[in-house]
Design an enzyme around this catalytic site. Structure first.
Site, PDB file in Angstrom:
ATOM      1  N   ASN A  12      42.443  43.348  35.916  1.00  0.00           N
ATOM      2  CA  ASN A  12      41.019  43.598  36.122  1.00  0.00           C
ATOM      3  C   ASN A  12      40.742  45.039  35.708  1.00  0.00           C
ATOM      4  O   ASN A  12      41.122  45.971  36.406  1.00  0.00           O
ATOM      5  CB  ASN A  12      40.704  43.366  37.616  1.00  0.00           C
ATOM      6  CG  ASN A  12      39.292  43.768  37.993  1.00  0.00           C
ATOM      7  OD1 ASN A  12      38.461  44.046  37.126  1.00  0.00           O
ATOM      8  ND2 ASN A  12      39.023  43.796  39.293  1.00  0.00           N
ATOM      9  N   HIS A  98      34.681  39.680  43.897  1.00  0.00           N
ATOM     10  CA  HIS A  98      35.570  40.819  44.125  1.00  0.00           C
ATOM     11  C   HIS A  98      34.989  41.692  45.237  1.00  0.00           C
ATOM     12  O   HIS A  98      33.772  41.836  45.347  1.00  0.00           O
ATOM     13  CB  HIS A  98      35.725  41.622  42.827  1.00  0.00           C
ATOM     14  CG  HIS A  98      36.790  42.661  42.914  1.00  0.00           C
ATOM     15  ND1 HIS A  98      36.591  43.862  43.553  1.00  0.00           N
ATOM     16  CD2 HIS A  98      38.074  42.654  42.486  1.00  0.00           C
ATOM     17  CE1 HIS A  98      37.728  44.560  43.502  1.00  0.00           C
ATOM     18  NE2 HIS A  98      38.629  43.854  42.863  1.00  0.00           N
ATOM     19  N   GLU A 170      42.986  39.525  48.245  1.00  0.00           N
ATOM     20  CA  GLU A 170      42.991  40.971  48.030  1.00  0.00           C
ATOM     21  C   GLU A 170      42.531  41.679  49.298  1.00  0.00           C
ATOM     22  O   GLU A 170      41.327  41.843  49.516  1.00  0.00           O
ATOM     23  CB  GLU A 170      42.031  41.334  46.894  1.00  0.00           C
ATOM     24  CG  GLU A 170      42.392  40.722  45.572  1.00  0.00           C
ATOM     25  CD  GLU A 170      41.882  41.573  44.417  1.00  0.00           C
ATOM     26  OE1 GLU A 170      42.717  42.057  43.649  1.00  0.00           O
ATOM     27  OE2 GLU A 170      40.665  41.796  44.330  1.00  0.00           O
ATOM     28  N   SER A 216      46.851  47.225  44.820  1.00  0.00           N
ATOM     29  CA  SER A 216      47.923  48.174  44.515  1.00  0.00           C
ATOM     30  C   SER A 216      49.213  47.508  44.047  1.00  0.00           C
ATOM     31  O   SER A 216      50.316  47.930  44.420  1.00  0.00           O
ATOM     32  CB  SER A 216      48.191  49.088  45.723  1.00  0.00           C
ATOM     33  OG  SER A 216      47.021  49.839  46.028  1.00  0.00           O
TER      34      SER A 216
END
Ligand code: PGA
Length: 252
Positions: A12, A98, A170, A216
């Site tokens: 992304n 997102h 996420e 991360s």
């Protein structure tokens, strides 16, 4: 990672790179990941760079994704991009919901639901992002947050509608912070998400659904994350911007 679910490593690129920078990185990535066929590799550049990136990845194994879409096909919606436009720009996938879009652009579970519907109608594979904030984790609400995001985001779909869906777990506290979830935390969340999908859509879909981990992801933690049975790939932000670094993640 289960053998029958082909891993997907998705980059992304967020709001980084001009058209020429994006094309240059994509060109390098094609070379550096040539021959990889036991996993899928995807990049999601900004809208403005899609066409330049498409030109350099054409005919290669690298897939193209959008970072967002609007739910109407066309109309007076200044600044928006539709599913059919993404398809015409060469995209096969689109990232939806997102946490940065939820946080800065006020997307809700309801708008995410409409966007997933629009993606499916345009024959784009949605990469549906969910995840809890730090506060929600600390107050032990991770599972209830995931439950709500999944049930509202996937409201009114049949198992056939979502057969190609990809979910990206996420945790918001891990995005861009250098704080990765441990592989055990990721596995626990992924297993829970798979159980939600099983309840909603049945065992077959739950077994074939790919759940990516994001937050991360780096060269030094990807292998450990991918060794978990319910982690089927990664959504990589910062570490996908440099072709060499990203290629090492792809080759984990
Ligand atoms: P990060 O971003 O890898 O930079 O943490 C992940 C994402 O936002 O998808």
């Amino acid at each position: 990672m289960e053998q029958n679910r082909k891993p997907l490593i998705a980059g992304n690129w967020k709001m980084f790179k001009t058209c020429s920078e994006a094309a240059d990185t994509a060109e390098k990535l094609v070379k550096l990941t040539a021959g990889v066929n036991d996993r899928e590799v995807l990049i999601a550049p900004t809208f403005t760079a899609l066409s330049d990136v498409r030109n350099v990845i054409k005919g290669s194994h690298v897939l193209l994704g959008g970072q967002n879409l609007f739910w109407e096909n066309e109309g007076a919606y200044t600044g928006e991009i539709s599913g059919q436009m993404l398809v015409s720009a060469g995209c096969s996938h689109v990232i939806i919901g997102h946490s940065e879009r939820r946080q800065y652009f006020f997307e809700t579970d309801e708008t995410v639901n409409k966007k997933i519907k629009a993606a499916i109608q345009s024959k784009l594979i949605p990469i549906f992002c969910i995840g809890e904030s730090e506060k929600e984790r600390e107050s032990k609400n991770t599972f209830s947050v995931l439950d709500k995001q999944v049930s509202k985001g996937l409201k009114d779909f049949s198992s056939d509608d979502v057969k190609e869906l990809v979910i990206a777990y996420e945790p918001v506290w891990a995005i861009g912070t250098g704080k990765t979830a441990t592989s055990a935390q990721a596995q626990e969340a992924h297993l829970f998400i798979r159980s939600l999908i099983e309840k909603k859509f049945g065992k077959m879909l739950a077994k074939s659904l790919r759940i990516l981990y994001g937050g991360s992801v780096k060269q030094n933690n990807i292998a450990e994350l991918m060794s978990m049975p319910d982690v089927d790939g990664a959504l990589v932000g910062g570490a996908s911007l440099d072709a060499e670094t990203y290629a090492k993640i792809v080759h984990f």
